[in-house]
Motif scaffolding. Structure first.
Motif, PDB file in Angstrom:
ATOM      1  N   LEU A  94       9.070  30.137  65.591  1.00 33.85           N
ATOM      2  CA  LEU A  94       7.633  30.369  65.469  1.00 33.85           C
ATOM      3  C   LEU A  94       6.909  29.226  64.758  1.00 33.85           C
ATOM      4  O   LEU A  94       5.764  28.922  65.106  1.00 33.85           O
ATOM      5  N   ARG A  95       7.534  28.594  63.796  1.00 34.49           N
ATOM      6  CA  ARG A  95       6.846  27.516  63.062  1.00 34.49           C
ATOM      7  C   ARG A  95       6.502  26.353  63.985  1.00 34.49           C
ATOM      8  O   ARG A  95       5.551  25.609  63.712  1.00 34.49           O
ATOM      9  N   GLU A  96       7.254  26.188  65.075  1.00 33.15           N
ATOM     10  CA  GLU A  96       6.986  25.098  65.999  1.00 33.15           C
ATOM     11  C   GLU A  96       6.134  25.526  67.197  1.00 33.15           C
ATOM     12  O   GLU A  96       5.558  24.668  67.866  1.00 33.15           O
ATOM     13  N   HIS A  97       6.075  26.815  67.460  1.00 32.73           N
ATOM     14  CA  HIS A  97       5.382  27.291  68.661  1.00 32.73           C
ATOM     15  C   HIS A  97       4.092  28.053  68.382  1.00 32.73           C
ATOM     16  O   HIS A  97       3.313  28.290  69.306  1.00 32.73           O
ATOM     17  N   ASN A  98       3.874  28.441  67.154  1.00 31.49           N
ATOM     18  CA  ASN A  98       2.678  29.209  66.806  1.00 31.49           C
ATOM     19  C   ASN A  98       2.024  28.568  65.582  1.00 31.49           C
ATOM     20  O   ASN A  98       2.488  28.765  64.457  1.00 31.49           O
ATOM     21  N   PRO A  99       0.952  27.780  65.763  1.00 25.77           N
ATOM     22  CA  PRO A  99       0.341  27.079  64.630  1.00 25.77           C
ATOM     23  C   PRO A  99      -0.085  28.010  63.503  1.00 25.77           C
ATOM     24  O   PRO A  99       0.031  27.658  62.327  1.00 25.77           O
ATOM     25  N   ARG A 100      -0.567  29.205  63.835  1.00 26.29           N
ATOM     26  CA  ARG A 100      -1.002  30.130  62.796  1.00 26.29           C
ATOM     27  C   ARG A 100       0.179  30.571  61.931  1.00 26.29           C
ATOM     28  O   ARG A 100       0.072  30.663  60.706  1.00 26.29           O
ATOM     29  N   VAL A 101       1.301  30.815  62.582  1.00 30.54           N
ATOM     30  CA  VAL A 101       2.499  31.195  61.839  1.00 30.54           C
ATOM     31  C   VAL A 101       2.957  30.028  60.966  1.00 30.54           C
ATOM     32  O   VAL A 101       3.332  30.211  59.802  1.00 30.54           O
ATOM     33  N   GLY A 102       2.925  28.819  61.516  1.00 33.61           N
ATOM     34  CA  GLY A 102       3.326  27.660  60.736  1.00 33.61           C
ATOM     35  C   GLY A 102       2.484  27.477  59.490  1.00 33.61           C
ATOM     36  O   GLY A 102       3.007  27.239  58.393  1.00 33.61           O
ATOM     37  N   PHE A 160      14.687  27.751  70.503  1.00 30.06           N
ATOM     38  CA  PHE A 160      14.548  26.842  69.364  1.00 30.06           C
ATOM     39  C   PHE A 160      15.224  25.505  69.664  1.00 30.06           C
ATOM     40  O   PHE A 160      14.678  24.432  69.391  1.00 30.06           O
ATOM     41  N   ARG A 161      16.412  25.554  70.246  1.00 27.96           N
ATOM     42  CA  ARG A 161      17.160  24.342  70.559  1.00 27.96           C
ATOM     43  C   ARG A 161      16.365  23.417  71.504  1.00 27.96           C
ATOM     44  O   ARG A 161      16.452  22.191  71.409  1.00 27.96           O
ATOM     45  N   ALA A 162      15.572  24.020  72.390  1.00 22.26           N
ATOM     46  CA  ALA A 162      14.805  23.242  73.369  1.00 22.26           C
ATOM     47  C   ALA A 162      13.715  22.401  72.723  1.00 22.26           C
ATOM     48  O   ALA A 162      13.178  21.481  73.353  1.00 22.26           O
ATOM     49  N   GLY A 163      13.360  22.698  71.490  1.00 20.60           N
ATOM     50  CA  GLY A 163      12.377  21.897  70.778  1.00 20.60           C
ATOM     51  C   GLY A 163      10.956  22.405  70.920  1.00 20.60           C
ATOM     52  O   GLY A 163      10.687  23.355  71.658  1.00 20.60           O
ATOM     53  N   PRO A 164      10.014  21.780  70.220  1.00 19.37           N
ATOM     54  CA  PRO A 164       8.626  22.228  70.229  1.00 19.37           C
ATOM     55  C   PRO A 164       7.931  21.895  71.540  1.00 19.37           C
ATOM     56  O   PRO A 164       8.345  20.983  72.256  1.00 19.37           O
ATOM     57  N   PRO A 165       6.867  22.643  71.875  1.00 17.72           N
ATOM     58  CA  PRO A 165       6.082  22.292  73.069  1.00 17.72           C
ATOM     59  C   PRO A 165       5.368  20.956  72.863  1.00 17.72           C
ATOM     60  O   PRO A 165       5.183  20.493  71.734  1.00 17.72           O
ATOM     61  N   LYS A 166       4.966  20.329  73.967  1.00 14.09           N
ATOM     62  CA  LYS A 166       4.378  18.992  73.904  1.00 14.09           C
ATOM     63  C   LYS A 166       3.119  18.935  73.049  1.00 14.09           C
ATOM     64  O   LYS A 166       2.817  17.907  72.439  1.00 14.09           O
ATOM     65  N   MET A 167       2.354  20.029  73.002  1.00 17.25           N
ATOM     66  CA  MET A 167       1.096  20.036  72.258  1.00 17.25           C
ATOM     67  C   MET A 167       1.279  20.380  70.783  1.00 17.25           C
ATOM     68  O   MET A 167       0.330  20.367  70.013  1.00 17.25           O
ATOM     69  N   SER A 168       2.493  20.683  70.388  1.00 15.27           N
ATOM     70  CA  SER A 168       2.756  21.012  68.985  1.00 15.27           C
ATOM     71  C   SER A 168       2.749  19.746  68.132  1.00 15.27           C
ATOM     72  O   SER A 168       3.177  18.675  68.580  1.00 15.27           O
ATOM     73  N   LEU A 169       2.288  19.878  66.887  1.00  9.43           N
ATOM     74  CA  LEU A 169       2.353  18.754  65.956  1.00  9.43           C
ATOM     75  C   LEU A 169       3.794  18.306  65.743  1.00  9.43           C
ATOM     76  O   LEU A 169       4.068  17.134  65.489  1.00  9.43           O
ATOM     77  N   PHE A 170       4.729  19.258  65.859  1.00  8.70           N
ATOM     78  CA  PHE A 170       6.134  18.929  65.636  1.00  8.70           C
ATOM     79  C   PHE A 170       6.698  18.043  66.747  1.00  8.70           C
ATOM     80  O   PHE A 170       7.798  17.503  66.599  1.00  8.70           O
ATOM     81  N   LYS A 201       6.898  12.430  66.568  1.00  5.06           N
ATOM     82  CA  LYS A 201       8.124  12.043  65.880  1.00  5.06           C
ATOM     83  C   LYS A 201       7.978  11.880  64.364  1.00  5.06           C
ATOM     84  O   LYS A 201       8.846  12.327  63.620  1.00  5.06           O
ATOM     85  N   PRO A 202       6.907  11.236  63.853  1.00  6.98           N
ATOM     86  CA  PRO A 202       6.806  11.118  62.391  1.00  6.98           C
ATOM     87  C   PRO A 202       6.740  12.476  61.691  1.00  6.98           C
ATOM     88  O   PRO A 202       7.345  12.664  60.633  1.00  6.98           O
ATOM     89  N   ILE A 203       6.001  13.420  62.268  1.00  5.19           N
ATOM     90  CA  ILE A 203       5.928  14.757  61.679  1.00  5.19           C
ATOM     91  C   ILE A 203       7.246  15.480  61.859  1.00  5.19           C
ATOM     92  O   ILE A 203       7.725  16.176  60.949  1.00  5.19           O
ATOM     93  N   ASP A 204       7.855  15.314  63.026  1.00 10.65           N
ATOM     94  CA  ASP A 204       9.152  15.929  63.301  1.00 10.65           C
ATOM     95  C   ASP A 204      10.157  15.521  62.235  1.00 10.65           C
ATOM     96  O   ASP A 204      10.866  16.356  61.666  1.00 10.65           O
ATOM     97  N   ARG A 205      10.219  14.242  61.925  1.00 15.72           N
ATOM     98  CA  ARG A 205      11.178  13.754  60.940  1.00 15.72           C
ATOM     99  C   ARG A 205      10.859  14.300  59.547  1.00 15.72           C
ATOM    100  O   ARG A 205      11.739  14.833  58.858  1.00 15.72           O
ATOM    101  N   THR A 206       9.601  14.197  59.155  1.00 12.72           N
ATOM    102  CA  THR A 206       9.223  14.629  57.814  1.00 12.72           C
ATOM    103  C   THR A 206       9.389  16.139  57.621  1.00 12.72           C
ATOM    104  O   THR A 206       9.853  16.593  56.578  1.00 12.72           O
TER     105      THR A 206
END
Length: 214
Positions: free
Chosen positions: A40-48, A84-94, A97-102
């Motif tokens: 959810l943290r990667e797919h739902n901005p409100r939840v994140g 979760f393994r498939a990763g965040p959607p393209k429009m997600s901040l995650f 790459k810089p945000i993904d790493r941090t």
């Protein structure tokens, strides 16, 4: 080097090996709540945002609980972990790459250990030197925030050489351990982190009872 994607794979495999209903070091969470949180943290901005903003925290907790309840069977749990393994959607901040790493490098390491170390028998992983260096680099960026509630100076010490003053105060304690173990301690897993302390006995005792992490 990029370590987030391999870390995601290791975390997904660790969750699948444990299965639904297994304990974690996250208070009140079994593996399905942890998997729901990660998805959810990667797919739902409100939840994140609800994970850091108190006004939205109840809604976040409710969303995690609902998805965890839906994922309590082995098949449903495996499906959630694969999402979760498939990763965040393209429009997600995650997906940036810089945000993904941090946001994810230490997150994925700690949550992998949350599952591994919740059992009676576990052993620390032997980490690649470059991976340990990457964990160290991310840890020093946020160490001041993670130890902000501790009424002591804090010095993080890697036995291989690097030192970092996370917080300055008249009385300090040095926390000594491999970068992964220091990351565990700094993120509140103080009872399961393989670290040692150097400092005045009363200061060390204070640190051992202090609230650490976010």
């Amino acid at each position: 080097m990029q370590f987030v994607e391999p870390s995601r794979e290791v975390l997904a495999e660790t969750l699948l090996a444990a299965g639904p209903g297994a304990p974690t070091l996250c208070e009140g969470w079994r593996t399905q709540e942890l998997a729901a949180h990660l998805y959810l943290r990667e797919h739902n901005p409100r939840v994140g945002l609800g994970m850091v903003l108190k006004p939205w925290r109840k809604a976040t907790d409710k969303a995690i609980a609902a998805l965890a309840a839906e994922s309590s069977t082995p098949a449903a749990f495996a499906e959630l972990v694969e999402k979760f393994r498939a990763g965040p959607p393209k429009m997600s901040l995650f997906a940036w790459k810089p945000i993904d790493r941090t946001a994810n490098l230490i997150e994925f390491f700690v949550h992998t250990e949350d599952v591994r170390r919740a059992t009676d028998r576990w052993a620390p992983r032997a980490l690649d030197a470059d991976y340990s260096e990457a964990l160290w680099a991310e840890l020093v960026k946020r160490a001041a925030i993670l130890y902000r509630s501790v009424d002591l100076g804090i010095v993080l010490v890697d036995p291989q050489g690097p030192r970092h003053v996370a917080k300055r105060a008249p009385v300090s304690v040095a926390i000594i351990g491999e970068p992964g173990e220091l990351a565990m301690h700094a993120n509140g897993r103080t009872g399961q982190a393989l670290v040692t302390f150097e400092g005045q006995p009363d200061a060390v005792a204070l640190l051992q009872t202090a609230v650490v992490g976010l």
